[in-house]
Design a protein around this motif. Sequence first.
Motif, mmCIF file in Angstrom:
data_model
loop_
_atom_site.group_PDB
_atom_site.id
_atom_site.type_symbol
_atom_site.label_atom_id
_atom_site.label_comp_id
_atom_site.label_asym_id
_atom_site.label_seq_id
_atom_site.Cartn_x
_atom_site.Cartn_y
_atom_site.Cartn_z
ATOM 1 N N PRO A 182 -34.313 0.856 -5.387
ATOM 2 C CA PRO A 182 -35.754 0.972 -5.124
ATOM 3 C C PRO A 182 -36.522 1.293 -6.400
ATOM 4 N N VAL A 183 -37.798 0.908 -6.411
ATOM 5 C CA VAL A 183 -38.663 1.189 -7.553
ATOM 6 C C VAL A 183 -39.183 2.619 -7.432
ATOM 7 N N ALA A 184 -38.950 3.435 -8.447
ATOM 8 C CA ALA A 184 -39.384 4.824 -8.425
ATOM 9 C C ALA A 184 -40.875 4.925 -8.722
ATOM 10 N N ASP A 185 -41.481 5.984 -8.246
ATOM 11 C CA ASP A 185 -42.872 6.291 -8.545
ATOM 12 C C ASP A 185 -42.913 7.058 -9.857
ATOM 13 N N PRO A 186 -43.456 6.479 -10.935
ATOM 14 C CA PRO A 186 -43.459 7.176 -12.226
ATOM 15 C C PRO A 186 -44.191 8.506 -12.192
ATOM 16 N N GLY A 187 -45.171 8.653 -11.291
ATOM 17 C CA GLY A 187 -45.897 9.915 -11.222
ATOM 18 C C GLY A 187 -45.044 11.061 -10.742
ATOM 19 N N SER A 188 -44.026 10.757 -9.920
ATOM 20 C CA SER A 188 -43.151 11.801 -9.405
ATOM 21 C C SER A 188 -41.878 11.929 -10.210
#
Length: 633
Positions: free
Chosen positions: A103-109
């Motif tokens: 899955p593509v991670a959320d860079p903000g988290s």
Amino acid sequence: MTQRTATAVDTDRLPAVLPAVAAAAVAALPSRLHKRLDAAVERLAGVPVGPLDGGVSVECGPEALVTLTPGPAGAVTDPDQARCSCLLAPRCLHRTAVLLACPVADPGSHPGPAATAAASPTPDRADAASGRTGRARKSAGAAPTKAQRAAADALWRAGAAVLSAGVPAAGAVPQAELLRAAHGARLAGLPRAESAALRTVRGLRAQRGRQNGHRLAELVEVLHDLLYVAGRLAAGDPDPALVGVLRRAYQPDGTLEVHGVCREPVISATGYAGVVTHLLAADGRQLSFGDVKPGGPDRARDCARAVTEMGAVSVNHAVLSRGGLRITGTTVSPDGRLGAGKGVRATPLAGTDWATGALAELFARPLAEVVTAQLATEDPEDPGRAGTALVGGDLVVVGAVGDQVLARELPPATDAAADRAPVPDGPLIRLVPVDAHPALAHVANLRRLASRPGLRVRVVGRLDPDRASTLRPLAVGPVPGAAATLRLPPEWHGRADLGYDEIQGGHLPPRDPAATTGPVLAVGADAVAESPLWRVRRLVELAVAGGRRAVAEAARGDGAGPAGPLRRAGFTTAAALAAALADESDRRGRDAFGRLTEPDPDRYAWAWLAATVHLAAAERELIRSSWTAPAVG
């Protein structure tokens, strides 16, 4: 490290990967292997994967074991956290395919080494649940910098290439270009464009993998947003709404009294889950307090009675949603989220039902008036959707069609002792589940309500901005003064949270043989679905599903195409834009020697975007009118 029993690859068991890491892996892969990448990713569906101490392993061959060791936050944020045992590593097909299957991670988290310090959370259902739009108010602002325009141009070119190719051809390499452009947008401080690019990649993967619950219309909407934002920024548009919000800034709000409205379970496409409790302040502001963290459906279900720390206070969401708090040292974000800093102190307030105090204001205005006001606040040319604010109303159930409960609106109460008749010439309102996941109770509860025609019910929910006269209810309660209404347990304080509380037969009034649905069930009319605009909708969706070649072939096979019927129905602008899209899809230039050249993706993307923007504006107007149009039958 000790390897345990392996099972077939399940992307839900693989850690998320930062976009920059996945994009770098594709860039480092020899170009001769690019054509084999999609097949390599697809083959992972049947290969073993097993947990290791601190990570997972994927067997990609007799001498190729890929190991992923995510960081403390649970995501792969550094290239060294992905290794392969083959001789060609790290520039190998095995490692790259595994990274693209994650899955593509959320860079903000999950900020990685190359990430900026500013957080830019990805908008998803968690943001919708708490009222966050992720967009700034429209006002005059500074023009985009040179770096921002360059980043937006890269996003435009990546998005236009995906649109031109269509879902079947938008495999690993085009997705990697989008991820690379998303990382560039992050570095340039363009959170809205970055978010749209990441959601586009997730939508492409869901569509190519035929994941349950994903609709092509969702991918059309997010690609629309990506091209709209990137195109305007690349052209130097100074509107700050195009940039978005880098981080939620919580501001002091003194002492605040809030009253619980309902709880909403959250299952996010980005791997987050939990609960959001919706609150109403004494001054009428809609606020929220959430507990949304990495997790899946089980976490959303188990959070029904979750306890979350708010400063020095432990808040039980089940109690808060039916009670209230007097909070000192309050901090509130611009989108209405309550902060949980160390200086926050709170005192419980006695629970109140929906018929008293500030909560009663939710039901004081006719639904058509509230909905029209909501839709009027949105720019019809902007892909941003309305419908995040809660609305309330009293309804009478008339039946069901599929998963939709059909209802008519009751006028706002003026005499609590009177049984009100439905609004004369009011619309037929559809209630659809907020989330149809089997771990939640939304679908089962709506079926219970539909089983009692004539049932009067008080509803709190959100406007569905994409469907005619449709609400997505979050909670229901009894209608004051009505006989045929809900009979909820006293401890529920006059409301049932549809995602968590299970409505039983004993909570419903006896069946009324005289309450029949009559001819109203045969209506089922949808001002959007039955409009000639469905021809434009089909065209723009076909463009995403099959690429420009599919649009060209459809136009050739359809004679005059959709323009004729649209023009005869009075949709002259839609007809012109549909014809322009069809013409552009089949346009090929020639070089100086008369040879055919590759088609221009920019012209085609602008034609598609123009048709899609007009379609969104026209459908928005049809939806607005559907709340004031009388029901037939």
